[in-house]
Design a protein around this motif. Sequence first.
Motif, PDB file in Angstrom:
ATOM      1  N   LYS A 117      -5.724  -8.484  -5.521  1.00  0.00           N
ATOM      2  CA  LYS A 117      -6.167  -8.286  -4.270  1.00  0.00           C
ATOM      3  C   LYS A 117      -7.607  -9.316  -4.253  1.00  0.00           C
ATOM      4  O   LYS A 117      -8.218  -8.932  -4.785  1.00  0.00           O
ATOM      5  N   TYR A 156     -10.458   4.468   8.814  1.00  0.00           N
ATOM      6  CA  TYR A 156      -9.446   5.506   8.881  1.00  0.00           C
ATOM      7  C   TYR A 156      -9.154   5.933   7.646  1.00  0.00           C
ATOM      8  O   TYR A 156      -9.864   5.953   6.860  1.00  0.00           O
ATOM      9  N   GLY A 178      -1.447   2.082  -2.000  1.00  0.00           N
ATOM     10  CA  GLY A 178      -2.855   1.482  -1.694  1.00  0.00           C
ATOM     11  C   GLY A 178      -2.793   0.334  -2.285  1.00  0.00           C
ATOM     12  O   GLY A 178      -2.453  -0.108  -3.396  1.00  0.00           O
ATOM     13  N   THR A 179      -3.539  -0.644  -1.763  1.00  0.00           N
ATOM     14  CA  THR A 179      -3.731  -2.266  -2.022  1.00  0.00           C
ATOM     15  C   THR A 179      -5.017  -2.260  -3.210  1.00  0.00           C
ATOM     16  O   THR A 179      -5.031  -3.146  -3.852  1.00  0.00           O
ATOM     17  N   ASP A 180      -5.897  -1.300  -3.002  1.00  0.00           N
ATOM     18  CA  ASP A 180      -6.990  -1.213  -3.924  1.00  0.00           C
ATOM     19  C   ASP A 180      -6.428  -1.517  -5.552  1.00  0.00           C
ATOM     20  O   ASP A 180      -7.297  -2.167  -6.306  1.00  0.00           O
ATOM     21  N   GLY A 192      -1.957   5.308   0.299  1.00  0.00           N
ATOM     22  CA  GLY A 192      -2.571   4.222   0.509  1.00  0.00           C
ATOM     23  C   GLY A 192      -2.541   4.081   1.995  1.00  0.00           C
ATOM     24  O   GLY A 192      -2.463   4.928   2.887  1.00  0.00           O
ATOM     25  N   THR A 193      -3.355   3.011   2.257  1.00  0.00           N
ATOM     26  CA  THR A 193      -3.293   2.389   3.770  1.00  0.00           C
ATOM     27  C   THR A 193      -2.089   2.258   4.706  1.00  0.00           C
ATOM     28  O   THR A 193      -1.825   2.731   5.778  1.00  0.00           O
ATOM     29  N   ALA A 227      -6.846   6.804   4.348  1.00  0.00           N
ATOM     30  CA  ALA A 227      -5.464   6.552   3.785  1.00  0.00           C
ATOM     31  C   ALA A 227      -4.533   7.825   3.684  1.00  0.00           C
ATOM     32  O   ALA A 227      -5.203   9.012   3.595  1.00  0.00           O
ATOM     33  N   ALA A 276      -5.085   8.040  -2.009  1.00  0.00           N
ATOM     34  CA  ALA A 276      -5.647   6.451  -1.824  1.00  0.00           C
ATOM     35  C   ALA A 276      -5.728   5.835  -3.199  1.00  0.00           C
ATOM     36  O   ALA A 276      -5.933   6.446  -4.288  1.00  0.00           O
ATOM     37  N   SER A 277      -5.290   4.456  -3.170  1.00  0.00           N
ATOM     38  CA  SER A 277      -4.937   3.918  -4.742  1.00  0.00           C
ATOM     39  C   SER A 277      -6.090   4.083  -5.611  1.00  0.00           C
ATOM     40  O   SER A 277      -6.157   3.862  -6.845  1.00  0.00           O
ATOM     41  N   GLU A 278      -7.286   4.092  -5.100  1.00  0.00           N
ATOM     42  CA  GLU A 278      -8.416   4.012  -5.937  1.00  0.00           C
ATOM     43  C   GLU A 278      -8.716   5.182  -6.733  1.00  0.00           C
ATOM     44  O   GLU A 278      -9.500   5.301  -7.833  1.00  0.00           O
ATOM     45  N   SER A 316      -0.515  -2.267   2.744  1.00  0.00           N
ATOM     46  CA  SER A 316      -0.832  -2.775   3.867  1.00  0.00           C
ATOM     47  C   SER A 316      -2.467  -2.808   4.074  1.00  0.00           C
ATOM     48  O   SER A 316      -3.142  -1.979   3.355  1.00  0.00           O
ATOM     49  N   MET A 317      -2.880  -3.646   4.792  1.00  0.00           N
ATOM     50  CA  MET A 317      -4.311  -3.650   4.858  1.00  0.00           C
ATOM     51  C   MET A 317      -4.795  -2.932   5.947  1.00  0.00           C
ATOM     52  O   MET A 317      -6.120  -2.662   5.942  1.00  0.00           O
TER      53      MET A 317
HETATM   54  N1  LIG Z   1      -5.581  -1.085   2.010  1.00  0.00           N
HETATM   55  C1  LIG Z   1      -5.743   0.341   1.253  1.00  0.00           C
HETATM   56  O1  LIG Z   1      -4.339   0.538   0.714  1.00  0.00           O
HETATM   57  C2  LIG Z   1      -6.892   0.558   0.751  1.00  0.00           C
HETATM   58  C3  LIG Z   1      -6.962   1.819   0.277  1.00  0.00           C
HETATM   59  N2  LIG Z   1      -8.264   2.247  -0.204  1.00  0.00           N
HETATM   60  C4  LIG Z   1      -5.897   2.258  -0.803  1.00  0.00           C
HETATM   61  O2  LIG Z   1      -5.931   1.528  -1.704  1.00  0.00           O
HETATM   62  O3  LIG Z   1      -5.305   3.159  -0.734  1.00  0.00           O
END
Ligand SMILES: NC(=O)C[C@H](N)C(=O)O
Length: 337
Positions: free
Chosen positions: A173, A34, A99-101, A19-20, A36, A66-68, A125-126
């Motif tokens: 989110k 950036y 990751g936040t996604d 993630g980020t 991730a 990356a969480s997506e 984190s964002m």
């Molecule tokens: N802010 C994030 O972490 C976004 C990133 N695309 C993720 O989910 O890994």
Amino acid sequence: KEAEQQQKLANVVILATGGTIAGAGASAANSATYQAAKLGIDKLIAGVPELADIANVRGEQVMQIASESISNDDLLKLAKRVAELADSKDVDGIVITHGTDTLEETAYFLNLVEKTDKPIVVVGSMRPGTAMSADGMLNLYNAVAVAGDKQSRGKGVLVTMNDEIQSGRDVSKSVNIKTEAFKSAWGPMGMVVEGKSYWFRLPAKRHTSNSEFDIKQISSLPQVDIAYGYGNVTDTAYKALAQGGAKAIIHAGTGNGSVSSRVVPALQELRKEGVQIIRSSHVNQGGFVLRNAEQPDDKNDWVVAHDLNPQKARILAMVAMTKTQDSKELQRIFWEY
Ligand SMILES: NC(=O)C[C@H](N)C(=O)O
């Protein structure tokens, strides 16, 4: 003296997934551009030396993505490792960097399947750590503080972002780019400031120790997919998902999970063929779907997701369908969790 202090501190394991929060950009001005999932867990821990003042911390890299891109198999792998650690006598709390996604999906999944009262805190984190005003360090510090705090026990899986303690069930989110990205329709459970927690409410829904689901008994998850409702929608996506093997389709509906008259016949047909139809709402932060409102669910034998957004409804449907294929049971589970 140092040994004495170590004995007093809680033992917290940080499971890193990418993630980020583990991201890196080319310059400090790159808060949104950036890559991730670049930094390993050792670097993340080393970046916040103050962690050593609040807990005995060790890290494990479970994956680096990356969480997506997280798959059901990734979810199972992570959840099984969390369960092993929760069973260990020398672990008091667990933090997952993520990751936040799809953080809200993982947090809800763990909330349903981990049979433990020990604190489990998911954090992201964002902005990447390389950016000006990066938010990951403080979020991680707060996550470790909450995970090591006895007060956090038995409150379900938690998410600490932007100084708030959120329920992993409720949080979503809701804004991107900004650091106040995570919100819950029902409000945060508390605040964490300078490593100290302040609690205001408890979750009302079944979770963790009180859940009927247990990751130790789950080895695979059924395919559940989501189709989006909008003006001029057709039934193409719903039919394609069923053909692709979906055992349940989450209708990410408009408003109160309403379904276009162009889509209703296909969903009735799919239900007859055995596919579960679950009406959710894509209304952001406040979708609320009730049985037989907008659609005759009793007649159609459909399920409603109530306040769960489509992506959370997918998680609950997958977990529930490891145990039951009965639509009435599914509906009971959607009311209770
Ligand atoms: N802010 C994030 O972490 C976004 C990133 N695309 C993720 O989910 O890994």
